[in-house]
Write a protein that holds these residues in place. Sequence first.
Motif, PDB file in Angstrom:
ATOM      1  N   ASN A 197      22.283  37.507  40.686  1.00 14.28           N
ATOM      2  CA  ASN A 197      23.344  38.498  40.782  1.00 14.28           C
ATOM      3  C   ASN A 197      24.501  37.915  41.573  1.00 14.28           C
ATOM      4  O   ASN A 197      24.342  36.949  42.319  1.00 14.28           O
ATOM      5  CB  ASN A 197      22.832  39.766  41.468  1.00 14.28           C
ATOM      6  N   CYS A 198      25.682  38.506  41.394  1.00 14.26           N
ATOM      7  CA  CYS A 198      26.845  38.086  42.152  1.00 14.26           C
ATOM      8  C   CYS A 198      26.804  38.698  43.548  1.00 14.26           C
ATOM      9  O   CYS A 198      26.389  39.850  43.729  1.00 14.26           O
ATOM     10  CB  CYS A 198      28.131  38.511  41.441  1.00 14.26           C
ATOM     11  N   ILE A 199      27.271  37.925  44.524  1.00 11.15           N
ATOM     12  CA  ILE A 199      27.390  38.412  45.888  1.00 11.15           C
ATOM     13  C   ILE A 199      28.842  38.821  46.101  1.00 11.15           C
ATOM     14  O   ILE A 199      29.756  37.998  45.956  1.00 11.15           O
ATOM     15  CB  ILE A 199      26.975  37.335  46.900  1.00 11.15           C
ATOM     16  N   GLY A 200      29.026  40.095  46.394  1.00 11.53           N
ATOM     17  CA  GLY A 200      30.373  40.621  46.543  1.00 11.53           C
ATOM     18  C   GLY A 200      30.458  41.656  47.636  1.00 11.53           C
ATOM     19  O   GLY A 200      29.675  41.663  48.594  1.00 11.53           O
ATOM     20  N   PHE A 201      31.411  42.560  47.489  1.00 16.69           N
ATOM     21  CA  PHE A 201      31.723  43.519  48.548  1.00 16.69           C
ATOM     22  C   PHE A 201      30.544  44.436  48.873  1.00 16.69           C
ATOM     23  O   PHE A 201      30.274  44.709  50.037  1.00 16.69           O
ATOM     24  CB  PHE A 201      32.943  44.357  48.125  1.00 16.69           C
ATOM     25  N   ARG A 202      29.833  44.909  47.866  1.00 18.86           N
ATOM     26  CA  ARG A 202      28.807  45.924  48.098  1.00 18.86           C
ATOM     27  C   ARG A 202      27.449  45.374  48.506  1.00 18.86           C
ATOM     28  O   ARG A 202      26.625  46.128  49.029  1.00 18.86           O
ATOM     29  CB  ARG A 202      28.649  46.789  46.841  1.00 18.86           C
TER      30      ARG A 202
END
Length: 358
Positions: A197-202
């Motif tokens: 998965n992408c690591i982002g703001f949430r």
Amino acid sequence: MELPVTTRVNFTSVDNSISGHYNDMQPTSLMGKLRDHYYNKGKPKTAHAKHFARCLFLFEAFTQLYTTLTHLIPYCYSEYDPWTQYYLKVLVFYMFAMAMANWLCVTLYDTSVPRTRDRPYLFASGSTDSPPEHFIPRLEKNQNGHVSSEYDSDEKDRMPWKYCEICRLWAPPRAHHCDFCKVCILKRDHHCFFVGNCIGFRNQRYFVVLSLYMVVIGLWGGYLTAAYIAGNYWAEATCWDFLLPVTITKLLLGYMDLLYALVIFQSYCLWFFGSVAVFYFLSQMSIIAQGLTLYELAKNIPIKNNSRVSQNMRSVFGDFWALNFLFPAQILFKQREDGTRWECVKLLHNNNNVKQSL
């Protein structure tokens, strides 16, 4: 008062032109061919790799919990009294629960840019298909996603919104498209293949906490497995038995006990994931303290975050950010930002090269 006429964008023609443009582009270098194979031809393979990584994590987590509670702690801490062993087992189960909870949050949280009918941007007069090149909307508070039509020249160093031709939406500052997730990610940091998965703001806060627990579990668990192997299997083993293909072959042929083969396999996973987690945890804490992302550093985007270190920590972890490493503090302390407005992040140079890198 005559209202401006809004032209309708033919997204079908846009998609056809984009696909035709990509089909005409033939990579010439070796890295270009590898990138083309990985991004385009390898998309089904990346989905399989994501599921494989998640299944491997679950298998390693539950089997490691079983072997640690039933074999490693009783053997490695046999000289301690039963109550000490009991508290060590409670500590192991606590770390397992925290790691699994944060892993689930990293995996299941949707980090993509939400689609909304509110207009978070404003087209300038004269062009209805896209905003002018140097147009940066001025966001006002309590406007329910709407913006003021007034352009503030003092805010021209703000990071602009940009249109994603693939997702067909306007992405806020610091959001970038991921070729693996196929969506635009809010405050995209990087795509992690270990969690798929992408690591982002949430979900960045969960990823950092998971990395810390993987450091402790990997290094401590690696030590326990090494001590168990040295005391129970080392005398009767050869150096070839510790090569993973040989281990699996001897297990299938019945020449090795299942427990020893499982512990050898776990030692590989523990030392590998523990070492990788050290790099991820230290790098994440460093860039979070600076108020930047790994994507911005990798792409060399010339921006500056004027916030203090404590503000940058609260931006990711919420208030009392250190409590996230002890219990799920996100239940009580939410993130203050929404992932779309970054008042303290400024562009160092306002030119065309910066616009393209954004």
